[in-house]
Design an enzyme around this catalytic site. Structure first.
Site, PDB file in Angstrom:
ATOM      1  N   CYS A 187       0.827  -1.212   0.000  1.00 50.08           N
ATOM      2  CA  CYS A 187       0.000   0.000   0.000  1.00 50.08           C
ATOM      3  C   CYS A 187       0.859   1.260   0.000  1.00 50.08           C
ATOM      4  O   CYS A 187       0.955   1.980   0.999  1.00 50.08           O
ATOM      5  CB  CYS A 187      -0.958   0.013   1.189  1.00 50.08           C
ATOM      6  SG  CYS A 187      -2.251   1.267   1.007  1.00 50.08           S
ATOM      7  N   CYS A 369      -4.903   2.033  -5.592  1.00 52.68           N
ATOM      8  CA  CYS A 369      -4.449   2.669  -4.359  1.00 52.68           C
ATOM      9  C   CYS A 369      -5.389   3.819  -4.026  1.00 52.68           C
ATOM     10  O   CYS A 369      -5.248   4.916  -4.581  1.00 52.68           O
ATOM     11  CB  CYS A 369      -3.020   3.173  -4.522  1.00 52.68           C
ATOM     12  SG  CYS A 369      -2.307   3.785  -2.979  1.00 52.68           S
TER      13      CYS A 369
END
Length: 442
Positions: A187, A369
């Site tokens: 992430c 994302c």
């Protein structure tokens, strides 16, 4: 690729012999072993346990708790309660699968075995490695001694994520620092998301003029994909978030509340160190492959499982596959990527197990994302990590902050995660995209 009848026959003979031999325990051999009970591992094991039947699939996973890690940013920002992020692992592993609640210690692809932490071995016909990636808090001098106190927190750890919000609430002025390391991480947008939430929190408290919000990244860009990098640069500038490129955190002095960064790149100050006092420090720790993967024959030079980036099959061992954070796939390490990868891997592996000589299904590097920039504001980055091309699900420009994108990420996707992804039925938004953005408008 899947003309593997001889392998399947030989593998089946060995599998059945081990199961019924008087010298081998039945529980030590499985048609498929999945290493890892995270999002990627569960997405694969849940489907294949149902396809292959009772006790044909084993899941090696030591943790008793499964965390929905994408929610950690919301917890650190005070937008969700920590209780929403986790469930018992035993409730998520499919009932047809055998849960081996131990850590993997060694993988031997020549012998088709996984050695467990207690020294026992598990044999497999096919192996899927979905072990994730290791948080390396020890990779930064002084961090292990400072984390969880001294104003130092991290949204990447369930142990420290609640400290983020607690420490942010205590800030009255000074420097608030947010870091991004030089290593690959899961992430990659999370290190800066919490900076924007902190900025908003300080504004609501009426102390923003007393706090310097500084984002330090070891990379040369604020985000890898130009479209979203341009958007994030604009947002950071509008919020007065100071972006410092090529600055890698190398030391934390918790007692004196000082952070030291090494300047990377090729500029005039490259190689120098800069020490900055802080009131609050959010650290994204460097990350690394687990040693049992790095030290095995299935790893590439960097320590990740060496797989074909299209098929997810190992480049040397045809009965080994990998996906998610521990794989060598050159795309951002996210749950969204794992969902798309799991769909490809399951089809290719099942075709191989069934001896079908068919063209391989291919993964295009899709990942996503969601970049939270405030309460009800979010930039929804979707792209191929292979080509850098945006693959947006909706017709509007997802590089713009949008309340719908926030709702989707904060409210809708957590339900999809628990009710579909970990059960193996979510393959990402590719099907939805045909309806919501058929002309690929962005």
């Amino acid at each position: 690729m899947f003309a593997a009848t001889k392998l399947a026959t030989r593998s089946a003979f060995r599998h059945n012999w081990v199961r019924f031999s008087s010298t081998a325990a039945a529980a030590s051999s499985y048609k498929l072993v999945v290493v890892g009970g995270g999002a990627a591992g569960l997405a694969v094991s849940s489907t294949l346990a149902q396809k292959l039947g009772k006790n044909e699939v084993a899941v090696i996973e030591p943790s008793a708790v499964h965390y929905q890690q994408p929610l950690f940013t919301f917890v650190g920002g005070g937008l969700k309660d920590f209780s929403e992020t986790h469930r018992p692992m035993g409730e998520l592993i499919d009932g047809n699968a055998k849960w081996i609640q131990q850590a993997a210690a060694e993988i031997d692809p020549e012998a088709n075995t996984v050695t467990l932490a207690d020294g026992s071995k598990v044999s497999y016909d096919y192996l899927v490695v979905a072990a994730g990636i290791e948080l390396n808090f020890g990779g930064i001098k002084g961090l292990e001694q400072a984390i969880g106190k001294n104003g130092v927190a991290s949204n990447y750890s369930p142990q420290y994520v609640e400290k983020t919000h607690e420490f942010l609430q205590n800030v009255q002025g000074g420097n608030a620092l947010f870091t991004m390391p030089a290593t690959p991480i899961k992430c990659a947008g999370a290190p800066q998301k919490i900076a924007y939430l902190a900025d908003e929190m300080f504004r609501e408290k009426g102390i923003r003029d007393k706090v310097n919000v500084n984002y330090y990244t070891a990379l040369g860009k604020i985000f890898a994909i130009d479209k979203y990098a341009n958007a994030m640069n604009g947002i950071a500038k509008s919020r007065d978030v100071n972006v410092n490129l090529f600055h890698d955190l190398v030391e934390v002095d918790g007692a004196n509340k000082k952070a030291t960064f090494k300047v990377l790149g090729s500029g005039p100050n490259a190689g120098e160190t800069v020490t900055v006092p802080y009131e609050f420090l959010h650290v994204t720790p460097p990350m690394k492959p687990f040693d049992f993967i790095k030290n095995s024959k299935i790893a590439n030079a960097a320590g990740y499982v060496d797989v074909n980036q299209a098929t997810l099959q190992h480049n040397k061992y045809s009965n080994v596959y990998s996906l998610g954070d521990c794989s060598s796939l050159p795309t951002s390490k996210t749950a969204a990527a794992a969902a798309a990868q799991s769909h490809v891997l399951k089809q290719n592996l099942l075709n191989q197990i069934q001896g079908k000589d068919v063209p391989a299904v291919e993964y295009n590097g899709y990942t996503s994302c969601p970049l939270v920039t405030g309460k009800h504001k979010l930039v929804l980055a979707e792209f191929s990590g292979y080509t850098g091309t945006p693959h947006e699900t909706f017709f509007f420009n997802q590089a713009n902050e949008h309340a719908f994108s926030y709702w989707l990420t904060a409210e809708a996707l957590p339900s999809v995660y628990w009710n579909s992804m970990v059960k193996g039925t979510w393959k990402g938004p590719s099907t939805i995209r045909k309806l919501t953005n058929p002309a690929n408008a962005n």
